[in-house]
Design a protein around this motif. Structure first.
Motif, PDB file in Angstrom:
ATOM      1  N   LYS A 193       0.818  -1.215   0.000  1.00 41.80           N
ATOM      2  CA  LYS A 193       0.000   0.000   0.000  1.00 41.80           C
ATOM      3  C   LYS A 193       0.852   1.266   0.000  1.00 41.80           C
ATOM      4  O   LYS A 193       0.434   2.305  -0.512  1.00 41.80           O
ATOM      5  N   LEU A 194       2.041   1.181   0.564  1.00 44.07           N
ATOM      6  CA  LEU A 194       2.939   2.341   0.598  1.00 44.07           C
ATOM      7  C   LEU A 194       3.734   2.499  -0.687  1.00 44.07           C
ATOM      8  O   LEU A 194       4.630   3.332  -0.770  1.00 44.07           O
ATOM      9  N   GLY A 195       3.404   1.696  -1.683  1.00 45.32           N
ATOM     10  CA  GLY A 195       4.042   1.862  -2.988  1.00 45.32           C
ATOM     11  C   GLY A 195       5.162   0.889  -3.269  1.00 45.32           C
ATOM     12  O   GLY A 195       6.048   1.168  -4.077  1.00 45.32           O
ATOM     13  N   GLY A 196       5.138  -0.268  -2.595  1.00 44.02           N
ATOM     14  CA  GLY A 196       6.173  -1.259  -2.824  1.00 44.02           C
ATOM     15  C   GLY A 196       7.506  -0.898  -2.205  1.00 44.02           C
ATOM     16  O   GLY A 196       8.562  -1.296  -2.712  1.00 44.02           O
ATOM     17  N   ASN A 198      10.606  -0.876   0.627  1.00 40.13           N
ATOM     18  CA  ASN A 198      11.200  -1.931   1.431  1.00 40.13           C
ATOM     19  C   ASN A 198      11.011  -1.604   2.913  1.00 40.13           C
ATOM     20  O   ASN A 198      10.478  -0.561   3.277  1.00 40.13           O
ATOM     21  N   ARG A 199      11.485  -2.496   3.757  1.00 41.13           N
ATOM     22  CA  ARG A 199      11.213  -2.353   5.190  1.00 41.13           C
ATOM     23  C   ARG A 199      11.924  -1.142   5.797  1.00 41.13           C
ATOM     24  O   ARG A 199      11.385  -0.484   6.685  1.00 41.13           O
ATOM     25  N   VAL A 200      13.109  -0.862   5.348  1.00 42.20           N
ATOM     26  CA  VAL A 200      13.834   0.296   5.867  1.00 42.20           C
ATOM     27  C   VAL A 200      13.121   1.584   5.483  1.00 42.20           C
ATOM     28  O   VAL A 200      12.951   2.495   6.299  1.00 42.20           O
ATOM     29  N   GLN A 201      12.688   1.671   4.232  1.00 40.65           N
ATOM     30  CA  GLN A 201      11.949   2.857   3.792  1.00 40.65           C
ATOM     31  C   GLN A 201      10.640   3.009   4.554  1.00 40.65           C
ATOM     32  O   GLN A 201      10.220   4.121   4.883  1.00 40.65           O
ATOM     33  N   ALA A 202       9.993   1.885   4.860  1.00 40.49           N
ATOM     34  CA  ALA A 202       8.759   1.934   5.647  1.00 40.49           C
ATOM     35  C   ALA A 202       9.024   2.466   7.048  1.00 40.49           C
ATOM     36  O   ALA A 202       8.219   3.225   7.602  1.00 40.49           O
ATOM     37  N   ALA A 203      10.159   2.081   7.625  1.00 37.96           N
ATOM     38  CA  ALA A 203      10.511   2.585   8.957  1.00 37.96           C
ATOM     39  C   ALA A 203      10.713   4.094   8.935  1.00 37.96           C
ATOM     40  O   ALA A 203      10.308   4.809   9.855  1.00 37.96           O
ATOM     41  N   VAL A 204      11.312   4.588   7.864  1.00 40.10           N
ATOM     42  CA  VAL A 204      11.508   6.025   7.719  1.00 40.10           C
ATOM     43  C   VAL A 204      10.158   6.733   7.618  1.00 40.10           C
ATOM     44  O   VAL A 204       9.914   7.754   8.268  1.00 40.10           O
ATOM     45  N   LEU A 205       9.262   6.192   6.800  1.00 36.23           N
ATOM     46  CA  LEU A 205       7.936   6.783   6.647  1.00 36.23           C
ATOM     47  C   LEU A 205       7.179   6.801   7.973  1.00 36.23           C
ATOM     48  O   LEU A 205       6.498   7.774   8.301  1.00 36.23           O
ATOM     49  N   ALA A 206       7.309   5.722   8.740  1.00 37.39           N
ATOM     50  CA  ALA A 206       6.640   5.658  10.037  1.00 37.39           C
ATOM     51  C   ALA A 206       7.102   6.784  10.944  1.00 37.39           C
ATOM     52  O   ALA A 206       6.301   7.433  11.628  1.00 37.39           O
TER      53      ALA A 206
END
Length: 233
Positions: A193-196, A198-206
């Motif tokens: 949902k966040l655009g594919g 990776n996990r590190v990028q998701a942590a940054v977005l969080a």
């Protein structure tokens, strides 16, 4: 067999990592060297995983990483770091690093991390998570991050917040009292949902969306990586 090359300017560190990884029946350290020989060694041995010191006196890890990214089949690379090398972390992610490991990572966690990398996952030591978040995608507006996470369900936002704290899927499952498989499904869904990302990028977005630290009763997770136990979502 997972083929590993270890690059560090200190022979003692290389010997220690070789000894630790040599205890795993599915891992073989095919070579170790200092920074100056890193690119040639990787080309000669074609490892699956590279453990690369981020800061070396002859040729630094960032230079090695950038040169290796031009190879047709570059190895999955985790940077070996210490707490005093924070200024390098964001640059290493932009250069293609698959994760970060502290040099004092426990032996069993190091073995696990290599397996995760070989399987296509990413590893991120919880101790370096804040530094990575601070140095990666630093220009992204908070409003944009909040807009992106708004598409998630309440439970997915809870899971994302704990991804941002550096927890593994097992740690998130314990924290939220969920089955490991359920957490894995939530992580896969939110990454898509966040655009594919990776996990590190998701942590940054969080972090940039203000989710990190909002859940009470945090219980530190001892896993060195932010990936599902042994596999990437």
């Amino acid at each position: 067999m997972i083929r590993v090359v270890v690059v560090d300017d200190e022979e003692l560190v290389r010997s220690g990592l070789r000894l630790i990884l040599g205890t795993a029946p599915d891992i073989e350290v095919v070579a170790d060297c200092g920074g100056a020989a890193a690119v040639d060694t990787v080309r000669a041995h074609r490892p699956d995983v590279l453990l690369l010191d981020i800061r070396m006196p002859d040729v630094d890890g960032l230079t090695v990483l950038r040169e290796l990214e031009a190879l047709p089949e570059a190895p999955r690379t985790a940077m070996l770091t210490t707490f005093d090398a924070e200024e390098y972390l964001g640059a290493a992610l932009h250069a293609g690093a698959a994760g970060f490991l502290l040099k004092d990572t426990a032996p069993e966690q190091l073995v696990h991390a290599v397996r995760v990398l070989a399987d296509g996952g990413r590893v991120l030591a919880p101790g370096v998570t804040p530094a990575v978040i601070g140095g990666y995608l630093g220009g992204r507006p908070d409003a944009d991050a909040r807009h992106r996470v708004a598409a998630l369900t309440d439970r997915e936002r809870q899971v994302l917040a704990l991804v941002g704290e550096g927890l593994s899927n097992s740690g998130i499952a314990r924290r939220l009292h969920l089955a490991h498989g359920t957490v894995k499904d939530h992580v896969s869904a939110l990454l898509a949902k966040l655009g594919g990302v990776n996990r590190v990028q998701a942590a940054v977005l969080a972090d940039r969306a203000g989710l990190v630290g909002r859940l009470s009763g945090h219980s530190p997770d001892s896993s060195p990586d932010g990936s599902p136990d042994g596999t990437a979502p």
